[in-house]
Design an enzyme around this catalytic site. Structure first.
Site, PDB file in Angstrom:
ATOM      1  N   ARG A  61      49.971  51.204  20.781  1.00 27.08           N
ATOM      2  CA  ARG A  61      49.570  50.724  22.273  1.00 27.08           C
ATOM      3  C   ARG A  61      48.561  51.536  22.701  1.00 27.08           C
ATOM      4  O   ARG A  61      47.763  51.082  23.439  1.00 27.08           O
ATOM      5  CB  ARG A  61      50.924  50.841  23.097  1.00 27.08           C
ATOM      6  CG  ARG A  61      50.898  50.078  24.415  1.00 27.08           C
ATOM      7  CD  ARG A  61      52.230  49.950  24.992  1.00 27.08           C
ATOM      8  NE  ARG A  61      53.080  50.844  24.808  1.00 27.08           N
ATOM      9  CZ  ARG A  61      53.586  51.977  25.362  1.00 27.08           C
ATOM     10  NH1 ARG A  61      52.706  52.317  26.308  1.00 27.08           N
ATOM     11  NH2 ARG A  61      54.597  52.773  25.037  1.00 27.08           N
ATOM     12  N   TYR A 115      38.628  32.949  41.695  1.00 28.18           N
ATOM     13  CA  TYR A 115      39.553  32.426  40.388  1.00 28.18           C
ATOM     14  C   TYR A 115      40.883  31.900  41.114  1.00 28.18           C
ATOM     15  O   TYR A 115      41.314  33.144  41.692  1.00 28.18           O
ATOM     16  CB  TYR A 115      39.444  33.174  39.130  1.00 28.18           C
ATOM     17  CG  TYR A 115      40.131  33.040  38.136  1.00 28.18           C
ATOM     18  CD1 TYR A 115      40.160  31.509  37.555  1.00 28.18           C
ATOM     19  CD2 TYR A 115      40.691  33.738  37.536  1.00 28.18           C
ATOM     20  CE1 TYR A 115      40.485  31.241  36.278  1.00 28.18           C
ATOM     21  CE2 TYR A 115      41.392  33.596  36.310  1.00 28.18           C
ATOM     22  CZ  TYR A 115      41.375  32.551  35.545  1.00 28.18           C
ATOM     23  OH  TYR A 115      41.962  31.956  34.359  1.00 28.18           O
ATOM     24  N   ASP A 187      34.440  40.284  39.501  1.00 26.60           N
ATOM     25  CA  ASP A 187      34.656  39.299  38.211  1.00 26.60           C
ATOM     26  C   ASP A 187      33.284  39.030  38.022  1.00 26.60           C
ATOM     27  O   ASP A 187      32.572  37.926  38.550  1.00 26.60           O
ATOM     28  CB  ASP A 187      35.520  38.113  38.724  1.00 26.60           C
ATOM     29  CG  ASP A 187      35.778  37.415  37.424  1.00 26.60           C
ATOM     30  OD1 ASP A 187      35.118  37.057  36.522  1.00 26.60           O
ATOM     31  OD2 ASP A 187      36.945  36.631  37.556  1.00 26.60           O
ATOM     32  N   LYS A 212      35.857  33.887  27.283  1.00 26.97           N
ATOM     33  CA  LYS A 212      34.838  33.054  27.585  1.00 26.97           C
ATOM     34  C   LYS A 212      33.567  33.589  26.693  1.00 26.97           C
ATOM     35  O   LYS A 212      33.290  33.276  25.601  1.00 26.97           O
ATOM     36  CB  LYS A 212      34.349  33.030  29.047  1.00 26.97           C
ATOM     37  CG  LYS A 212      35.205  32.144  29.835  1.00 26.97           C
ATOM     38  CD  LYS A 212      36.501  32.599  30.154  1.00 26.97           C
ATOM     39  CE  LYS A 212      37.159  31.687  31.121  1.00 26.97           C
ATOM     40  NZ  LYS A 212      38.517  31.875  31.426  1.00 26.97           N
TER      41      LYS A 212
END
Length: 395
Positions: A61, A115, A187, A212
């Site tokens: 992890r 968003y 963002d 993206k």
């Protein structure tokens, strides 16, 4: 192979994150998959537990060279950054960044064009844990200083907004926040650090939905947060406590996509601007919301601050309604209908922004376009025949 501080951004996307100890002579760092890490003896185990696990094999992890290579590369793209943490999605990245700087009793100032999952997280999860949110107009600029209160601890920006594309005056907002000791989060998915180097401009935490443009092929969910000076340790500790981890396979695909991001962005930007200019001259279009066009709110900030445009924008269908918008989108042949963007394929999506402060009237229903890597002449021809389909449906 490694980069140099004097290298230009397009060079850094190729060289960054390729440490010799991780690549071992291979061009791309391989996929290191791991949960358990084995130790030589108990003393080795104890030593690992006491030390900093950053860039050291400790437990799956905490990452492997596959994840570290991508994180390092993203950090190198942000001059002045301290480090990057990776997440399983862009939404997870935004949420972890917020939780790293907010506590119960704090207030978040959230841009009203953000968003939708970010807005939902603030109204739901943050509110449940005693963190309040106030929305602000994306064009507020230096006026944000008047909204900063005693409990304000963070300001979240999204520039441009992902549905209505207002460009914010990021330097003015950052200056007001720093004057009051308030953290700023951006963002930056639309621009990436290639078009807007956020940390260099004073932003404290910059978020990418790597799904993206970093990945670029519409086949991976991935997010990142890159931290400015003084913010990485808390970001990493918060993320560890939340159990956040990004798959090494996904990170490998993200690193592979990153290497071509500079050339892809140039094509997305050039084709997007060609299509946007064509749409701006169409009688069926009320307005085009593209940051590089003068009519877009905040265009002056775009001209001042950005190194170029990407391929995502929106336009309003003049005198349209839901039915005519559906006819238009359904008639498209080369544009897929679907969420997300940033891949090599073009997309069209009917969008209906929900805003706490009210949505400006753009003269008709909005269609968001992501311009992919197809020939822009073919995309324009496709849009042209979709307008013809609307005219035919109207009789």
């Amino acid at each position: 192979m490694s980069g140099d501080d004097t290298d230009k951004p397009a060079t850094r996307v190729v060289t960054a994150g390729r440490r010799e100890e991780w690549t071992q002579g291979i061009v791309n760092p391989p996929v290191w998959r791991a949960s358990t890490i084995l130790y030589d003896n108990v003393a080795h185990l104890r030593e690992a537990a006491r030390g900093d696990s950053h860039h050291k094999l400790y437990y799956g992890r905490r990452g492997t060279p596959t994840q570290w290579a991508l994180a390092d590369a993203l950090t190198e793209l942000e001059p002045g950054a301290e480090g990057t943490f990776l997440y399983c999605s862009g939404a997870a990245a935004v949420n972890a960044a917020l939780l790293s700087v907010l506590e119960p009793g704090d207030e978040l100032l959230l841009v009203d064009s953000a968003y939708d999952p970010t807005t939902s997280f603030a109204a739901g999860f943050l509110r449940k844990f005693g963190i309040t949110t106030r929305h602000y107009d994306p064009l507020i600029g230096a006026g944000i200083a008047e909204m900063i209160g005693d409990n304000t601890r963070a300001i979240l920006l999204e520039s441009p907004g992902s549905l209505t594309f207002e460009v914010q005056d990021v330097p003015a907002i950052v200056a007001a926040a720093k004057a009051r000791g308030v953290a700023t989060l951006l963002d930056n998915t639309w621009a990436t650090p290639l078009l807007f180097p956020a940390i260099e401009r004073g932003v404290d935490l910059t978020v990418l939905a790597c799904t993206k443009y970093v990945v670029g092929h519409s086949d991976v969910m991935l997010g990142s947060v890159t931290a400015g000076p003084g913010f990485f340790a808390k970001l990493r500790n918060t993320s560890f406590q939340l159990g956040q981890v990004a798959s090494p396979d996904d990170c490998w695909l993200g690193a592979r996509g990153l290497r071509t991001m500079a050339v892809r962005l140039k094509q997305h930007g050039a084709s997007g601007l060609a299509v946007a200019n064509w749409l701006a001259d169409r009688p069926e279009v009320a307005t085009v919301l593209h940051p590089a066009l003068p009519g877009c709110p905040g265009h002056d900030f775009f001209t001042r601050d950005f190194n170029g445009a990407s391929g995502l924008f929106a336009f309003a269908l003049r005198d349209g309604d839901e039915a005519s918008r559906a006819v238009f989108v359904d008639a498209l042949r080369l544009f897929g209908i679907g969420y997300s963007w940033g891949g090599y394929e073009s997309l069209a999506l009917p969008v209906d922004p929900r805003r706490a402060l009210g949505v400006p009237d753009h003269g008709g229903p909005l269609v968001r376009l992501h311009i992919g890597l197809e020939d822009p002449d073919d995309l324009i021809a496709d849009l042209d025949q979709a307008f013809a389909a609307v005219r035919s449906a109207r009789g």
